[in-house]
Design an enzyme around this catalytic site. Structure first.
Site, short mmCIF file in Angstrom:
data_model
loop_
_atom_site.label_atom_id
_atom_site.label_comp_id
_atom_site.label_asym_id
_atom_site.label_seq_id
_atom_site.Cartn_x
_atom_site.Cartn_y
_atom_site.Cartn_z
N GLU A 1 0.87 -1.17 0.00
CA GLU A 1 0.00 0.00 0.00
C GLU A 1 0.91 1.22 0.00
O GLU A 1 1.78 1.36 0.85
CB GLU A 1 -0.87 0.05 1.27
CG GLU A 1 -2.10 -0.81 1.21
CD GLU A 1 -2.91 -0.69 2.50
OE1 GLU A 1 -2.68 0.26 3.28
OE2 GLU A 1 -3.74 -1.57 2.73
N ASP B 1 -6.57 9.04 9.97
CA ASP B 1 -5.27 8.56 10.41
C ASP B 1 -4.82 9.15 11.73
O ASP B 1 -5.14 10.29 12.06
CB ASP B 1 -4.22 8.86 9.33
CG ASP B 1 -4.37 7.92 8.15
OD1 ASP B 1 -4.22 6.70 8.37
OD2 ASP B 1 -4.65 8.39 7.04
N TYR C 1 -10.65 -4.88 3.39
CA TYR C 1 -9.76 -4.41 4.46
C TYR C 1 -10.61 -4.30 5.71
O TYR C 1 -11.47 -3.43 5.79
CB TYR C 1 -9.20 -3.06 4.04
CG TYR C 1 -8.12 -2.46 4.92
CD1 TYR C 1 -8.15 -2.55 6.31
CD2 TYR C 1 -7.06 -1.76 4.35
CE1 TYR C 1 -7.16 -1.98 7.10
CE2 TYR C 1 -6.07 -1.18 5.13
CZ TYR C 1 -6.13 -1.30 6.50
OH TYR C 1 -5.17 -0.71 7.28
#
Lengths: 280, 408
Positions: free
Chosen positions: A51, A62, A177
């Site tokens: 990634e 994040d 994911y």
């Protein structure tokens, strides 16, 4: 759809009978040349899927480690054009390891969706993870990306309930994911039992491989969380290793690449050990 | 642009996907998506429940002090020699700005949804103070995210929030201003999805926030309409309000959008000037459409889609985006958006203070600065309403510094 590098990689992992390692690093962190040399070293160090973060000024999903990584990359002058150039350069040497670009929608939107998809495919990108484009906004990017032949990898989270899961899986391809914590990247440690249970529930609804990520820092955690999943994703720990290797002015040192490669090797080693332990 | 001819209403948005034309939407991470949907459902149910509006009306009247007066600014009108200028006095609300209107609405919804913890972002601190106030009033713990840079320049509001029992969390990521505070509030929300309600302060963010905040702020325009009919027997001709995220403006404008005879002006923060790179916060006059904080809207950004900080003398206006409904009203041509510089705002601040005995916040000083330019060009029977959305107590330190005056 023809088999993509991602499909082939997961098929090979299944043959090997082990979980794969998905690594996350940010394009341009700490600078273009170092990031490219890291990228090129990742497959040999043990990354099964790469990634590559497209840096964004406001990475809302994040935690501090990846935010800082993104800002270091931007400060060093990283742009979308350079990120795609980096993939192109990687592909000149490697035609098997999948590259998934990960990031946020705005830099893609501003680049132009059609132009981006065309350039990404030409560069050798295999899939996209774009955090802030949920199924409700599929026609923005997901459907055009699938039509262009890219995998569009969606995040399923602890808040994705049974009712919603089919919608999340509907236009997902390549792999799913699973976000192991309700939170941002690199913060809380995931609960192994709960994650395993959720992964099982996802697998009951799809044949796609499942990769588990968010909050995995150590080889031990990677090994534990790989149980029942096809891969684990490690990101914050890797960009933290980069951060810790920099000199006082934030520049790369000879240690930068070595530390990162060492960590990836130990993570991959831990995943292989699982397989040996099970064989015994 | 052809929409202007074909649309028969400007006030029906957003659609079921949260879109105002191209703008708005729900660009959030999957973790937040179920919450956004839950919130939308809860809000739709609350709107159908007469007791929800009745309780809110009671709080607006007895706690916030509504309706706010519509005041004829006689001396300013004389001075400018044109349009008849009225102020909608939302600076007289409890906590000193229009922000309380929205906070009372959202906290009522939070309680209805059984949420136990309140979070918010704040720039200048006006929204943070209003959130801390309603959280205190209803006994809910409250965390306010505020950029470290803003904490340093808005000390009185930081102290107010702490007095009210809120925890003010300094945000050091990015450049430590409003957009970074919003990023961190979103991060908090993602990590505390079960019990936490996020009170967004402006008419931006993912659907349903832009519509919900607008609805709660529309009390401003509804009152203004009634009050003007009572004072003058007809609708106003001109509306003027300042735009950061644009919540006070959409609150004033919305009830008038389908009255085509009413001219509407939104005033953006022109900072050092629109031509100064990254020197202003006028996202509509000096930015372009992009996606941030859950919605597509006009944004200050560079050629690579990275968000710029912007600049304004007013900490309440230096947000790099704007509510999506404003972006749509700009594109559809219904509202005219104009920039005003720091200096023009500062001059208007002083003019209003001396002529009307009202110390405006620096945010509505931008609207005032445009009134200064516009009013003289209009006939004397033109009825102009400007939203005085906040009082200037919080700004006296900044103003003293800019004017080179000693405090005390």
């Amino acid at each position: 759809m023809t088999q993509t590098r991602i499909d082939k990689t997961f098929a090979a992992l299944k043959q090997e009978g082990r979980a794969g390692l998905v690594t996350f690093t940010t394009a341009g962190d700490p600078d273009y040349d170092t990031a490219l040399s890291i990228l090129k070293a990742l497959p040999a160090a043990g990354a099964d899927v790469i990634e590559l973060g497209m840096p964004f000024s406001d990475p809302m999903a994040d935690g501090p480690a990846i935010q800082a990584s993104s800002l270091r990359a931007l400060k060093s002058g990283q742009t979308m054009i350079k990120t795609l150039a980096m993939v192109r350069s990687f592909r000149e040497e490697n035609d098997t390891t999948p590259i998934v670009l990960m990031g946020y929608y705005n830099p893609i939107y501003i680049y132009g969706v059609d132009r981006f998809l065309e350039d990404a495919i030409a560069a050798g990108v295999d899939g996209l993870i774009v955090v802030d484009v949920p199924p409700e906004e599929d026609e923005e990017l997901c459907l055009p990306a699938l039509a262009a032949g890219l995998n569009f990898i969606r995040l399923a989270t602890p808040t994705t309930d049974e009712r919603r899961l089919p919608q999340v899986l509907a236009n997902t391809s390549g792999f799913v994911y699973y976000v192991s914590i309700a939170g941002i990247t690199g913060t809380a440690a995931p609960d192994v039992g709960k994650v395993k249970d959720r992964v099982q529930r996802i697998k009951a609804k799809t044949d796609l491989p499942v990769a588990v990520g968010f909050g995995i820092k150590t080889p031990e955690q990677a090994r534990a969380l790989s149980d029942g999943a096809e891969a684990v994703v490690v990101g914050s720990a890797l960009v933290t290793a980069i951060a810790e290797s920099l000199d006082e002015d934030g520049r790369a040192t000879p240690e930068t690449k070595d530390r990162l490669v060492g960590l990836v090797e130990s993570l991959n080693g831990a995943l292989r050990r699982t397989e040996q332990a099970e064989a015994l | 642009m052809t929409e202007t001819q074909t649309l028969n209403s400007f006030s029906t948005g957003p659609d079921e996907r949260g879109r105002f034309g191209l703008f708005g939407g729900r660009f959030v991470a999957e973790t937040l998506m179920p919450l956004i949907l839950e919130l939308e459902q809860a809000y739709e149910a609350a709107k159908q429940d007469p007791s929800f509006q009745a309780e809110l009306d009671d709080l607006l009247k007895h706690y916030a002090g509504r309706p706010s007066p519509l005041y004829f600014a006689e001396r300013l009108t004389e001075e400018l020699g044109g349009a008849k200028i009225y102020f909608k006095r939302d600076e007289l609300n409890h906590t000193g700005s229009h922000k309380i209107n929205n906070c009372l609405g959202q906290i009522q919804l939070a309680r209805r949804m059984g949420k136990k913890r309140i979070i918010a972002e704040t720039g200048a601190g006006q929204h943070g103070v209003a959130v801390a106030t309603v959280a205190a009033r209803f006994g809910l713990p409250c965390v306010v995210y505020m950029g470290a840079t803003d904490i340093a320049r808005q000390k009185p509001n930081v102290f107010r929030m702490r007095l009210l029992g809120a925890e003010v969390k300094p945000v050091t990521s990015g450049s430590g201003t409003l957009k970074d505070a919003m990023n961190d509030a979103l991060r908090d929300w993602v990590a505390n999805v079960e019990d936490t309600f996020y009170i967004i302060g402006t008419a931006a963010g993912p659907h349903p926030y832009p519509a919900m905040v607008r609805d709660f702020q529309s009390v401003i325009g509804k009152e203004a309409k009634e009050q003007m009919l009572e004072a003058e027997g007809r609708l106003p001709d001109t509306l003027v309000a300042c735009i950061g995220g644009g919540s006070n403006a959409i609150g004033l404008f919305h009830p008038f959008l389908d009255d085509p005879e009413v001219s509407i002006y939104g005033v953006e923060a022109g900072g050092y000037g629109i031509d100064v790179p990254n020197g202003h916060a006028a996202s509509m006059t000096g930015g372009r459409p992009g996606v941030l904080h859950g919605n597509r809207t006009y944004l200050l950004q560079d050629n690579d889609g990275q968000i710029l900080e912007g600049h304004s003398i007013s900490a309440g206006l230096d947000y790099p985006g704007v509510g999506p409904e404003h972006s749509w009203l700009k594109e559809s041509g219904r509202v005219t958006y104009v920039p005003v510089t720091d200096k023009e705002a500062l001059d208007a601040f002083q003019l209003c203070t001396r002529l009307e005995g009202i110390i405006p916040a620096l945010e509505p000083s931008h609207a005032l600065a445009y009134v200064k330019k516009l009013a003289p060009t209009l006939p004397k029977d033109n009825l102009l309403v400007m939203n005085m959305c906040g009082r200037g107590d919080k700004d006296i330190f900044a103003v003293a510094e800019h004017l080179g005056m000693e405090m005390g």
